[in-house]
Design a protein around this motif. Structure first.
Motif, PDB file in Angstrom:
ATOM      1  N   THR A   4       0.805  -1.220   0.000  1.00 31.62           N
ATOM      2  CA  THR A   4       0.000   0.000   0.000  1.00 31.62           C
ATOM      3  C   THR A   4       0.836   1.268   0.000  1.00 31.62           C
ATOM      4  N   GLY A   5       2.063   1.186   0.514  1.00 30.59           N
ATOM      5  CA  GLY A   5       2.889   2.382   0.614  1.00 30.59           C
ATOM      6  C   GLY A   5       2.467   3.295   1.752  1.00 30.59           C
ATOM      7  N   GLU A   6       1.596   2.804   2.639  1.00 27.15           N
ATOM      8  CA  GLU A   6       1.127   3.611   3.760  1.00 27.15           C
ATOM      9  C   GLU A   6       2.223   3.755   4.814  1.00 27.15           C
ATOM     10  N   PRO A   7       2.220   4.867   5.560  1.00 30.64           N
ATOM     11  CA  PRO A   7       3.200   5.032   6.640  1.00 30.64           C
ATOM     12  C   PRO A   7       3.125   3.866   7.622  1.00 30.64           C
ATOM     13  N   GLY A   8       4.286   3.398   8.038  1.00 30.00           N
ATOM     14  CA  GLY A   8       4.339   2.295   8.983  1.00 30.00           C
ATOM     15  C   GLY A   8       4.424   0.931   8.331  1.00 30.00           C
ATOM     16  N   GLU A   9       4.128   0.849   7.047  1.00 29.36           N
ATOM     17  CA  GLU A   9       4.218  -0.447   6.365  1.00 29.36           C
ATOM     18  C   GLU A   9       5.675  -0.828   6.153  1.00 29.36           C
ATOM     19  N   ARG A  10       5.979  -2.104   6.361  1.00 28.74           N
ATOM     20  CA  ARG A  10       7.329  -2.607   6.146  1.00 28.74           C
ATOM     21  C   ARG A  10       7.300  -3.695   5.094  1.00 28.74           C
ATOM     22  N   ALA A  63      -4.618  -9.927  -0.187  1.00 30.60           N
ATOM     23  CA  ALA A  63      -5.601  -9.051  -0.820  1.00 30.60           C
ATOM     24  C   ALA A  63      -4.879  -7.970  -1.616  1.00 30.60           C
ATOM     25  N   GLY A  64      -5.297  -7.796  -2.828  1.00 33.72           N
ATOM     26  CA  GLY A  64      -4.700  -6.767  -3.660  1.00 33.72           C
ATOM     27  C   GLY A  64      -4.953  -5.380  -3.100  1.00 33.72           C
TER      28      GLY A  64
END
Length: 209
Positions: A4-10, A63-64
């Motif tokens: 997703t590129g969301e903050p916190g994603e690793r 999930a995409g």
């Protein structure tokens, strides 16, 4: 892939070899503006197994998701750009440019050509920095400590404020060098065509010691 590129994603990347293909994916993510979320698993799959960590044979259901790439074309260097940097590196010894050849020393020196390389040698102005020397010795492919890596590249003349271009034969080995230099905070690019493209061009000089 569910990214997703969301903050916190690793995004943790590994492979079943020595990290070359994991590093290649890191370059892709950096090109897409997602490297700030990404990391390589130190030791790769071999290290995970050697430490007796849990493994699974289940195929996960992912999930995409939609992600908007923030493409960074400057991360990839074209032949014309590398040719210009090579001229600067050879004409001006103190130029803020570093061309880093990630191939084995024998290919850098021209004693071995490598598949798809019609003119053995290296790009003028480049330094030899075989990518495997970024790893610790032993059977598990772990990255050397950061201070050792900084000392290694400093000894090769790579300065912190240099524009650094990593290349190899086809861009795969140099992907690990790219990762290591990015990890250290260098402004690094990948010459994706690498020496296979350079040596096949009709108007590019090839250096040999």
């Amino acid at each position: 892939l569910g990214i997703t590129g969301e903050p916190g994603e690793r995004i943790v990347i590994y492979d079943e070899s020595e990290g070359l293909f994991a590093a290649r994916l890191f370059v892709t993510l950096d090109y897409l503006g997602l490297a700030g979320h990404a990391a390589l698993l130190d030791g790769q799959w071999a290290g995970w197994q050697a430490e007796g960590r849990p493994v699974s044979t289940e195929v996960p259901v992912v999930a995409g998701s939609s992600v908007t790439p923030r493409v960074r074309p400057e991360r990839i260097a074209a032949l014309a750009t590398v040719a210009d940097l090579s001229r600067h590196a050879t004409a001006l010894p103190d130029a803020p440019v570093a061309l880093v050849d990630a191939r084995p020393r024998a290919q850098f020196e021209g004693g071995e050509a490598g598949d798809g390389v019609p003119r053995p040698g290296h790009i003028p102005g480049a330094v030899s920095a075989f990518w495997k020397e970024d790893l610790q010795s032993g059977g598990v492919p772990r990255l050397r400590p950061a201070d050792e890596l900084r000392a290694r590249y400093a000894a090769l003349g790579v300065a912190p404020d240099d524009v650094v271009v990593a290349y190899c034969r086809t861009g795969v080995q140099a992907s690990y060098t790219y990762f290591a230099l990015a990890y250290l905070g260098y402004d690094v690019r990948l010459y994706d065509g690498s020496f296979a493209e350079w040596s096949a061009a009709s108007d590019t000089p090839v250096a040999r010691p």
